[in-house]
Write a protein that holds these residues in place. Structure first.
Motif, PDB file in Angstrom:
ATOM      1  N   GLY A  29      -3.824  -2.889  -0.896  1.00 47.85           N
ATOM      2  CA  GLY A  29      -4.605  -2.284   0.173  1.00 47.85           C
ATOM      3  C   GLY A  29      -5.186  -0.929  -0.171  1.00 47.85           C
ATOM      4  O   GLY A  29      -5.671  -0.219   0.718  1.00 47.85           O
ATOM      5  N   TYR A  30      -5.195  -0.572  -1.453  1.00 49.09           N
ATOM      6  CA  TYR A  30      -5.586   0.789  -1.812  1.00 49.09           C
ATOM      7  C   TYR A  30      -7.007   1.160  -1.401  1.00 49.09           C
ATOM      8  O   TYR A  30      -7.262   2.300  -1.009  1.00 49.09           O
ATOM      9  N   TYR A  64      -8.765   0.230   1.243  1.00 47.07           N
ATOM     10  CA  TYR A  64      -8.794   0.579   2.666  1.00 47.07           C
ATOM     11  C   TYR A  64      -8.187   1.959   2.891  1.00 47.07           C
ATOM     12  O   TYR A  64      -8.706   2.771   3.665  1.00 47.07           O
ATOM     13  N   ALA A  65      -7.070   2.210   2.233  1.00 49.43           N
ATOM     14  CA  ALA A  65      -6.386   3.490   2.413  1.00 49.43           C
ATOM     15  C   ALA A  65      -7.227   4.652   1.883  1.00 49.43           C
ATOM     16  O   ALA A  65      -7.318   5.701   2.533  1.00 49.43           O
ATOM     17  N   CYS A  74       0.855  -1.181   0.000  1.00 50.70           N
ATOM     18  CA  CYS A  74       0.000   0.000   0.000  1.00 50.70           C
ATOM     19  C   CYS A  74       0.894   1.236   0.000  1.00 50.70           C
ATOM     20  O   CYS A  74       1.793   1.362   0.831  1.00 50.70           O
ATOM     21  N   SER A  83      -4.001   6.246  -3.825  1.00 50.59           N
ATOM     22  CA  SER A  83      -3.402   5.075  -3.198  1.00 50.59           C
ATOM     23  C   SER A  83      -3.307   3.957  -4.221  1.00 50.59           C
ATOM     24  O   SER A  83      -4.166   3.832  -5.090  1.00 50.59           O
ATOM     25  N   THR A 133      -5.062   0.095   6.792  1.00 50.14           N
ATOM     26  CA  THR A 133      -4.932  -0.934   5.768  1.00 50.14           C
ATOM     27  C   THR A 133      -4.260  -2.176   6.331  1.00 50.14           C
ATOM     28  O   THR A 133      -4.696  -3.305   6.086  1.00 50.14           O
ATOM     29  N   ASN A 145      -5.610  -5.974   5.857  1.00 43.21           N
ATOM     30  CA  ASN A 145      -5.052  -6.586   4.655  1.00 43.21           C
ATOM     31  C   ASN A 145      -3.779  -7.344   5.024  1.00 43.21           C
ATOM     32  O   ASN A 145      -2.821  -6.760   5.530  1.00 43.21           O
TER      33      ASN A 145
END
Length: 191
Positions: A139-140, A142-143, A3, A135, A173, A177
């Motif tokens: 994990g983009y 979540y970020a 991420c 992002s 994240t 993740n």
């Protein structure tokens, strides 16, 4: 399996943040010491995903174009100068792939230029989010959600605030993740 977050602070600069996880053979977790972020100059920062090899090529072998002059259209400079040099350097060092349609595929990165943050996709498309943050990586989602909640539709006021938000986004994240791990590193650009 990572991420990377970029946050623009109009008039001040940008902050990039990234986790430190790399994957080895058979899915073995490695906490990488070389990082996923680097700064070719005080007004330019790069965060990459996908391949550490692509990152090494960009960091150590690519001759970054001179920074754009004041008044230059930054998006045009990235498309004309940076993307061409990126494609050429990746190809020269064997890291340019052919995509599904036979087109060149390269690195996936966030590029911070002064106080603006851009995404360069593997097909070399350049985008700039109106939200002022981006992002990439596994994990983009979540970020991006964490950034949206923290910023609530506004932009970060200071670089310190942007760094705090970016670190929190990577932390959120990591909590959700498997492929995102501390330590979190950050770099900044100046406007």
């Amino acid at each position: 399996m990572t991420c990377v977050v970029g946050v623009a602070v109009p008039g001040h600069g940008c902050v990039l943040a990234a986790d430190s996880l790399g994957l080895g053979d058979a899915g073995a977790f490695l906490i990488e010491t070389q990082g996923k972020l680097f700064t070719p100059s005080s007004r330019l920062a790069v965060g990459f995903t996908r391949s550490y090899r692509e990152g090494q090529i960009m960091r150590y072998l690519m001759e970054w174009p001179p920074k754009p002059q004041e008044g230059t259209d930054v998006t045009s400079w990235i498309v004309r100068e940076v993307v061409g040099k990126l494609r050429e350097t990746l190809k020269e060092h064997g890291a340019l792939e052919k995509g599904e349609r036979g087109a060149d595929q390269g690195a996936w990165l966030i590029l911070a230029v002064r106080d603006r943050v851009f995404e360069i996709a593997p097909d070399f498309q350049v985008t700039e989010s109106a939200a002022g943050y981006v992002s990439l990586g596994s994990g983009y989602r979540y970020a991006l959600g964490a950034m949206a909640v923290q910023l609530g539709g506004r932009t970060a006021a200071t670089l310190s605030e942007a760094e705090s938000f970016a670190r929190s986004a990577i932390g959120a994240t990591e909590a959700h993740n498997t492929f995102v791990r501390s330590p979190i590193t950050c770099v900044r650009t100046m406007a």
